[in-house]
Every structure is written in structure tokens, then in C-alpha cells.
Design an enzyme around this catalytic site. Structure first.
Site, PDB file in Angstrom:
ATOM      1  N   GLU A   9       0.819  -1.213   0.000  1.00 38.47           N
ATOM      2  CA  GLU A   9       0.000   0.000   0.000  1.00 38.47           C
ATOM      3  C   GLU A   9       0.859   1.271   0.000  1.00 38.47           C
ATOM      4  O   GLU A   9       0.523   2.262  -0.654  1.00 38.47           O
ATOM      5  CB  GLU A   9      -0.967  -0.002   1.185  1.00 38.47           C
ATOM      6  CG  GLU A   9      -1.976  -1.154   1.185  1.00 38.47           C
ATOM      7  CD  GLU A   9      -2.885  -1.181  -0.039  1.00 38.47           C
ATOM      8  OE1 GLU A   9      -2.996  -0.160  -0.746  1.00 38.47           O
ATOM      9  OE2 GLU A   9      -3.483  -2.247  -0.310  1.00 38.47           O
ATOM     10  N   HIS A  18       1.655   2.239  -3.424  1.00 39.34           N
ATOM     11  CA  HIS A  18       0.659   3.079  -4.099  1.00 39.34           C
ATOM     12  C   HIS A  18       0.824   4.548  -3.700  1.00 39.34           C
ATOM     13  O   HIS A  18       0.700   5.455  -4.528  1.00 39.34           O
ATOM     14  CB  HIS A  18      -0.758   2.618  -3.747  1.00 39.34           C
ATOM     15  CG  HIS A  18      -1.184   1.346  -4.415  1.00 39.34           C
ATOM     16  ND1 HIS A  18      -1.052   1.142  -5.773  1.00 39.34           N
ATOM     17  CD2 HIS A  18      -1.772   0.224  -3.916  1.00 39.34           C
ATOM     18  CE1 HIS A  18      -1.535  -0.067  -6.074  1.00 39.34           C
ATOM     19  NE2 HIS A  18      -1.967  -0.633  -4.971  1.00 39.34           N
ATOM     20  N   GLU A  73      -1.496  -2.190 -10.224  1.00 36.29           N
ATOM     21  CA  GLU A  73      -1.029  -2.918  -9.046  1.00 36.29           C
ATOM     22  C   GLU A  73       0.450  -3.310  -9.151  1.00 36.29           C
ATOM     23  O   GLU A  73       1.088  -3.627  -8.146  1.00 36.29           O
ATOM     24  CB  GLU A  73      -1.867  -4.187  -8.833  1.00 36.29           C
ATOM     25  CG  GLU A  73      -3.331  -3.938  -8.511  1.00 36.29           C
ATOM     26  CD  GLU A  73      -3.533  -3.190  -7.201  1.00 36.29           C
ATOM     27  OE1 GLU A  73      -2.668  -3.304  -6.307  1.00 36.29           O
ATOM     28  OE2 GLU A  73      -4.549  -2.476  -7.075  1.00 36.29           O
TER      29      GLU A  73
END
Length: 500
Positions: free
Chosen positions: A291, A294, A319
Site C-alpha cells: 500500500e 501506491h 497494481e
């Protein structure tokens, strides 16, 4: 909303003591019981560790009978998506949605999923036999008749196989992953790798006292690049998965100045207790790496237009940059930097790391078939010309066929909380597996070859993969970084389908 069940301590046999510490209780029919919610830190340990099969079944039933009102909403959304696609001249919603993806068309997606399923079935055949033998032994010991493998058996017996074959105990492992140290270590790795400096903002204006705000600067401290928030613990009425929201994209203003990006990471990691700090499972640490990847895709991207900033890439590539960074959670040299015992501060023993790495692909067949199922379900409701395709029925049918575990005989509707179908992943869930092809290639071809701590490689990655965002085709970015077209060899090796 969240569901919950109540259990006695005996019904939760197999759970460690700290699971009960500070847990709310409720008197039911004169008996004090523990409240267990469907939030990750509650349901996952129960599904992995509770020895009582009825407990696991009740817990999963609570999870899969939440939000029944979402079924007609998804049903309507699927119908409207098809209508819009056909008005625009496409046969199906998937044809419309995939036109600007890397896959380009539903046929490529279905061929990818079919090929992967066939390969994974070979692994899953062996895994099912191991799991079945364990459950048969349990049933025999209890004097009960073996009645098959069910959806509530998957996590429990998969975990048992891992523990027995590799001597891996998640409760032992998590003692080396205190949340504070893991977060500090991972942030340090990313700062070094990408040439950045993170500065925590004290007394920041945030939406909850547990939320932290960070400024991001270039390593020399001369150039500001953005902000990110970390909201890592569960609470009532909070989003109960892990995700990143690009609150504000970066772009070039009309006067030529730069609007800096802001991103927020939201997760639901275990909270501290009265006697222990917040301790993560190894998989939680891998999620944190992913995460934060990201977050840094948003922070490190520089584009003229907000529309193409950061994670605004093709859906079946978005992703990949984060998946690539998950590998740092499996590298012994990197784990030594942030995996330290919460009491002694000593780094995780090399021998334990060796066992963790050896167990990485344990159950890879069944685990990845679950991902194939989600992707195939998505295509079954979005690559069809039937406006009344039954979303609930398709979900249950395909899950049992592909995932290899039987559904509950009671009525359930797990699709009602499959948020991806209403969160931008419609006709795109396959992208999680598709993008693994590229993440594995990037990691093996550059970082394994040149060193995971090689800052030159890290800066190449920042420049060629993160910086462009969606302002150019992902294939161009990949070719620039790899020096060639990507292939699936590293991917197949990474999930145990081909020897190195």
C-alpha cells in the site's frame, strides 16, 4: 456495515491469549461471550486458528450475510453498465472497459485466466490431498464422519499445513513485527531506494487522533514533493480493507507552477493491547509495503495533467509497481532492518527468515485459484449480453468450481461485500494477476540482478515506472525499465510453477 458473532472462550479454542485482551463481551442467555467482528484483525485469526469447525462456519456466515441490500444495487449496476456499453456500440461492458487496458479485449483476459487456472490446478490437486488428510484425521479423532472441505476450512487447514511443514507459527512470527518498527523500517527503505526524505508533521490537522501526516522532500531537503496520511488501525464505521486514495493529484497549473500531490493510506492492522504494542503478521508487513507503494506512485509521479497522475495508469498495470515492492518483505537483508523483537529489539533470526521464505509458495495453487475465481466472476457478470445475469448465483457457483471448497448449505451472498465491483475494478479484477507478470519481471530482471539496495536501480524505477504515471503506455515504461519487452518467466517461477 460490519457483522459480528459472540463466542465463549471454549468455542474460540486455538486463539492466543492476546486475542482476548481488551475484547468486548456480551451476556447471552446468562453466559458471558466474546464479541468477534468481521473486521480483519478479528475474523482472520478466527478463520486461521479456531479449532472448532462450527465456530469458523458461524464466523464466515456472519461475514457472508452482510449488506444484503447491495445485491440488487450490483445487479442494477451490471445492467446499466451493459446498457451504456451497447449504446456506445460495444457488445459487453468488458469490451468497452478493456479497450484502453493492456489486455485490450476480453478474449485476452479469458485466455490468461484459463491458462493460469489449468497450471494452478496441478498444484491445487496436491494441496487439496494434504488438506483433506488433515481434516479426515481431525474428524476421525472426534469420532465424526468426514463430510468434505468447505469454504470455512480453507484458511484453517492451509495455515495448518504451513505450520507443520515449515514450523511456522504466526503468533511467534508477529513478535518480530511491532507496528512502529515495521513502519519506521519500511519508510527508511523507501527513502533510500527512491532518494526521498519523509518528515512527520506534529500536531497536524487530521480526521482522527490515530492518523499521521508526513511531508515528502527530495533527499537533499531542497525540494518538496507532496504529503501523505497514514490511517492504519480499525475503528467503528471505518472502511475495513486496506487501500490508498489519491486525495489530490499533482499537475501543472496554468501559470506553470506545480500542484503537489496528497495521498492517504487506510488499513486495519491489529491495535496495541494493554500488555503489548501493535504486532503485525508477516502478511500485514507485506500489505504495508504494497500500500505504501501506491502512496509513492502518487508522490513520485510528475505529469502535466491531473488525469494521468500517479496511479491513473491502465487498470491492469496499476497494481504492478506495488506488487513489485512486496518482494522487500521476503528479502532477508531487508527484513533485518525492520523485523525486530518487540521486547528485546533483536533482529528476526536468520533461521526463522529461512523458514518464512521456504513457506512463501506453500498453498500457492489454492491461494491463486481464489484470485482466478474473483477475476472469472467479474468477467462472468461483465462480459455477457444478458442484462439479468444473476450476480449472487454466479458468485457461489464459480467459487465452488474454481476455488475447490464447497459453499455453506445455508443461503449466503458473499458478493455483497466484494467492493471491487463497485469501486472501479469492474471488468478489471483480473489485473491483480495480470500485473504480477510485470512486477515479477521487474524485480528479478533488475533488482535481483543489480541488488535490492542498489540506489541507481531504485532511481531508474522511480524515473521510468513511477514518474510517468499514466501519461504514457505502461508497456513503454516497462520496456524503458527492463530494456526489452516483458515476459512471464519470472512470474511463473515466483508462484512455484517453474523451477528457477
Amino acid at each position: 456495515g460490519d457483522g459480528f458473532e459472540t463466542f465463549t472462550r471454549e468455542e474460540l479454542d486455538g486463539l492466543v491469549d492476546d486475542f482476548f485482551e481488551g475484547r468486548e463481551t456480551k451476556v447471552v442467555d446468562g453466559v458471558e461471550k466474546y464479541i468477534v467482528t468481521t473486521k480483519y484483525p478479528d475474523i482472520v485469526p478466527v478463520m486461521m486458528k479456531a479449532t472448532n469447525e462450527t465456530t469458523r462456519r458461524r464466523m464466515l456466515f456472519a461475514e457472508e450475510t452482510r449488506c444484503p441490500e447491495n445485491i440488487p444495487l450490483l445487479q442494477e449496476a451490471v445492467k446499466l453498465r451493459l446498457e451504456v456499453a451497447q449504446l456506445l456500440g460495444y457488445r459487453t461492458h468488458a469490451e468497452y472497459k478493456l479497450e484502453l487496458s493492456m489486455a485490450k479485449a476480453p478474449g485476452a483476459v479469458l485466455a490468461f485466466e484459463k491458462d493460469l487456472r489449468q497450471r494452478l490446478d496441478v498444484l491445487a490437486d496436491k494441496e487439496i490431498k494434504e488438506i483433506e488428510a488433515l481434516k479426515r484425521a481431525d474428524k476421525k479423532a472426534a469420532g465424526e464422519k468426514y463430510d468434505g472441505l468447505f469454504s470455512w476450512d480453507f484458511r484453517y487447514y492451509s495455515n495448518m499445513v504451513k505450520e507443520r511443514k515449515h514450523n511456522i507459527n504466526d503468533d511467534e512470527v508477529k513478535e518480530y513485527f511491532p507496528m512502529k518498527e515495521v513502519t519506521r523500517g519500511i519508510l527508511e527503505i523507501y527513502q533510500t531506494m527512491l532518494g526521498l526524505r519523509f518528515v512527520k508533521v506534529e500536531d497536524a490537522a487530521v480526521w482522527h487522533p490515530e492518523v499521521e501526516l508526513y511531508e515528502v522532500w527530495e533527499a537533499d531537503g531542497k525540494k518538496f514533493t507532496g504529503h501523505f496520511y497514514l490511517d492504519l488501525f480499525p475503528r467503528a464505521d471505518k472502511y475495513n480493507h486496506a487501500a490508498v486514495w489519491p486525495i489530490r493529484p499533482g499537475f501543472v497549473r496554468a501559470d506553470g507552477t506545480h500542484e503537489f500531490p496528497v495521498a492517504a493510506m487506510v488499513a486495519n492492522f491489529p491495535k496495541p493491547t494493554a500488555s503489548k504494542p501493535a504486532l503485525l503478521k508477516h502478511s500485514d508487513a507485506v500489505t504495508l509495503l504494497h500500500e505504501l507503494g501506491h502512496v509513492l506512485h502518487s508522490i513520485c509521479s510528475t505529469t502535466k495533467w491531473a488525469r494521468f497522475h500517479g496511479t491513473a495508469t491502465e487498470g491492469d498495470f496499476v497494481e504492478s509497481p506495488s506488487q513489485m515492492l512486496e518482494n522487500w518483505g521476503w528479502e532477508p537483508s531487508e527484513l533485518q532492518k525492520f523485523a525486530v523483537h518487540y521486547k528485546t529489539g533483536k533482529p528476526i533470526p536468520a533461521e526463522l527468515v529461512k523458514r518464512l521464505v521456504a513457506a512463501k509458495n506453500e498453498g500457492a495453487g489454492l491461494f491463486n485459484l481464489r484470485q482466478v475465481f474473483f477475476g472469472m466472476f467479474d468477467m462472468s457478470i461483465h462480459h455477457t449480453e444478458d442484462p439479468n445475469v444473476d450476480v449472487k448465483k454466479n458468485f457461489l457457483k464459480l467459487r465452488q468450481e474454481i476455488s475447490r471448497f464447497e459453499n455453506d448449505s445455508n443461503d449466503t451472498w458473499g458478493t455483497s461485500t466484494f467492493g471491487h465491483m463497485m469501486g472501479g475494478y469492474d471488468a478489471g479484477y483480473y489485473g491483480y494477476m495480470w500485473s504480477l507478470v510485470f512486477s515479477a519481471d521487474m524485480f528479478e530482471s533488475r533488482f535481483i540482478k543489480e541488488g535490492v539496495e542498489n540506489t541507481t536501480t531504485g532511481m531508474d524505477y522511480r524515473r521510468e515506472i513511477l514518474l510517468p504515471g499514466g501519461s504514457r503506455d505502461a508497456m513503454i515504461s516497462l520496456e524503458h525499465f527492463l530494456g526489452r519487452k516483458p515476459n512471464n518467466k519470472a512470474f511463473l517461477r515466483s508462484i512455484g510453477l517453474e523451477s528457477r
